[in-house]
Design a protein around this motif. Structure first.
Motif, PDB file in Angstrom:
ATOM      1  N   LEU A   1       0.827  -1.205   0.000  1.00 52.64           N
ATOM      2  CA  LEU A   1       0.000   0.000   0.000  1.00 52.64           C
ATOM      3  C   LEU A   1       0.858   1.250   0.000  1.00 52.64           C
ATOM      4  O   LEU A   1       0.615   2.194  -0.753  1.00 52.64           O
ATOM      5  CB  LEU A   1      -0.931  -0.011   1.213  1.00 52.64           C
ATOM      6  N   GLN A   2       1.878   1.275   0.847  1.00 52.88           N
ATOM      7  CA  GLN A   2       2.773   2.437   0.911  1.00 52.88           C
ATOM      8  C   GLN A   2       3.455   2.682  -0.432  1.00 52.88           C
ATOM      9  O   GLN A   2       3.560   3.825  -0.897  1.00 52.88           O
ATOM     10  CB  GLN A   2       3.824   2.222   2.009  1.00 52.88           C
ATOM     11  N   ALA A   3       3.911   1.615  -1.071  1.00 53.36           N
ATOM     12  CA  ALA A   3       4.606   1.749  -2.348  1.00 53.36           C
ATOM     13  C   ALA A   3       3.682   2.286  -3.441  1.00 53.36           C
ATOM     14  O   ALA A   3       4.098   3.118  -4.259  1.00 53.36           O
ATOM     15  CB  ALA A   3       5.188   0.396  -2.774  1.00 53.36           C
ATOM     16  N   MET A   4       2.426   1.832  -3.459  1.00 53.44           N
ATOM     17  CA  MET A   4       1.493   2.294  -4.483  1.00 53.44           C
ATOM     18  C   MET A   4       1.089   3.747  -4.245  1.00 53.44           C
ATOM     19  O   MET A   4       0.949   4.527  -5.200  1.00 53.44           O
ATOM     20  CB  MET A   4       0.255   1.394  -4.516  1.00 53.44           C
ATOM     21  N   ILE A   5       0.914   4.137  -2.994  1.00 52.13           N
ATOM     22  CA  ILE A   5       0.616   5.536  -2.689  1.00 52.13           C
ATOM     23  C   ILE A   5       1.781   6.418  -3.119  1.00 52.13           C
ATOM     24  O   ILE A   5       1.588   7.485  -3.702  1.00 52.13           O
ATOM     25  CB  ILE A   5       0.326   5.716  -1.179  1.00 52.13           C
ATOM     26  N   ALA A   6       2.992   5.956  -2.854  1.00 53.47           N
ATOM     27  CA  ALA A   6       4.190   6.703  -3.251  1.00 53.47           C
ATOM     28  C   ALA A   6       4.250   6.880  -4.757  1.00 53.47           C
ATOM     29  O   ALA A   6       4.702   7.919  -5.262  1.00 53.47           O
ATOM     30  CB  ALA A   6       5.438   5.984  -2.765  1.00 53.47           C
ATOM     31  N   GLN A   7       3.778   5.885  -5.497  1.00 59.24           N
ATOM     32  CA  GLN A   7       3.802   5.968  -6.954  1.00 59.24           C
ATOM     33  C   GLN A   7       2.681   6.855  -7.493  1.00 59.24           C
ATOM     34  O   GLN A   7       2.922   7.791  -8.255  1.00 59.24           O
ATOM     35  CB  GLN A   7       3.666   4.580  -7.572  1.00 59.24           C
ATOM     36  N   LEU A   8       1.455   6.555  -7.102  1.00 57.38           N
ATOM     37  CA  LEU A   8       0.305   7.269  -7.660  1.00 57.38           C
ATOM     38  C   LEU A   8       0.187   8.706  -7.168  1.00 57.38           C
ATOM     39  O   LEU A   8      -0.225   9.592  -7.929  1.00 57.38           O
ATOM     40  CB  LEU A   8      -0.988   6.517  -7.313  1.00 57.38           C
ATOM     41  N   PHE A   9       0.540   8.932  -5.904  1.00 58.65           N
ATOM     42  CA  PHE A   9       0.298  10.238  -5.299  1.00 58.65           C
ATOM     43  C   PHE A   9       1.603  10.943  -4.897  1.00 58.65           C
ATOM     44  O   PHE A   9       1.623  11.707  -3.935  1.00 58.65           O
ATOM     45  CB  PHE A   9      -0.624  10.086  -4.087  1.00 58.65           C
ATOM     46  N   ASP A  10       2.646  10.696  -5.645  1.00 58.52           N
ATOM     47  CA  ASP A  10       3.918  11.385  -5.437  1.00 58.52           C
ATOM     48  C   ASP A  10       3.691  12.890  -5.591  1.00 58.52           C
ATOM     49  O   ASP A  10       3.332  13.374  -6.662  1.00 58.52           O
ATOM     50  CB  ASP A  10       4.935  10.895  -6.465  1.00 58.52           C
TER      51      ASP A  10
END
Length: 204
Positions: A161-170
């Motif tokens: 979840l953290q990795a996807m948030i970092a990608q999508l919502f950078d």
């Protein structure tokens, strides 16, 4: 991007970006949906708790992540009083940055249960179910995938979840669009934001 509207007593804020073909990552639909829901999917979401409950900056805040056949979109939608625009933006930034590295077990579990329940509710009516099938046709996804969502959610870990948030919502990749009174341009520039003004008639 700032869109001046004469006499506006509040600022409408949209923050987001296009997800390119290389980033779409078909097959990770549950994780992308979870990322948006965790940030802005209801009362218990990070954005809602920070912006409304803790700071009283807005009445509502939402986040989304959607995919088309060859691209996707992610974003945040909210609004605030004119005098709170800078505080709102800085608060959103903090939520997005923190969520990419700091997610506790309790909030993770609560958000996962919430999304799994809402997903099933979203399939109850015939029209909603058909809308899902139409979307699946568009992105060339097998209908059987509609029954795999819960299983996919169960497999997601906090680090995913953290990795996807970092990608999508950078935060560094987001486009910020604000619609409001022109006097806010000076306020935003003073706070260090580079502002490009666009005529609202372009969007009508």
């Amino acid at each position: 991007i700032f869109v001046p509207v004469p006499g506006a007593n509040q600022a409408q804020v949209r923050i987001g970006r296009v997800i390119t073909t290389d980033e779409v990552q078909m097959g990770k639909d549950a994780l992308k949906t979870f990322s948006a829901n965790f940030l802005g999917g209801g009362f218990t979401s990070r954005l809602f708790q920070k912006l409304r409950v803790e700071k009283g900056l807005t009445y509502s805040a939402s986040a989304y992540s959607s995919e088309q056949k060859n691209y996707g979109r992610s974003g945040v939608s909210t609004f605030t009083r004119n005098e709170k625009i800078v505080e709102l933006l800085e608060s959103i930034k903090k939520v997005l940055v923190d969520a990419a590295t700091k997610i506790g077990t309790e909030s993770f579990t609560l958000s996962k249960k919430n999304l799994k329940g809402n997903y099933l509710l979203g399939l109850e009516s015939t029209s909603d179910f058909l809308q899902n099938l139409i979307h699946f046709d568009h992105i060339e996804k097998d209908y059987s995938e509609i029954y795999q969502f819960t299983k996919k959610m169960d497999a997601i870990e906090i680090k995913n979840l953290q990795a996807m948030i970092a990608q999508l919502f950078d935060w560094k990749k987001q486009v910020i669009l604000i619609l409001g009174d022109k006097k806010l341009v000076k306020v935003l520039r003073k706070a260090g934001y580079k502002v490009k003004i666009s005529n609202y008639k372009k969007y009508i």
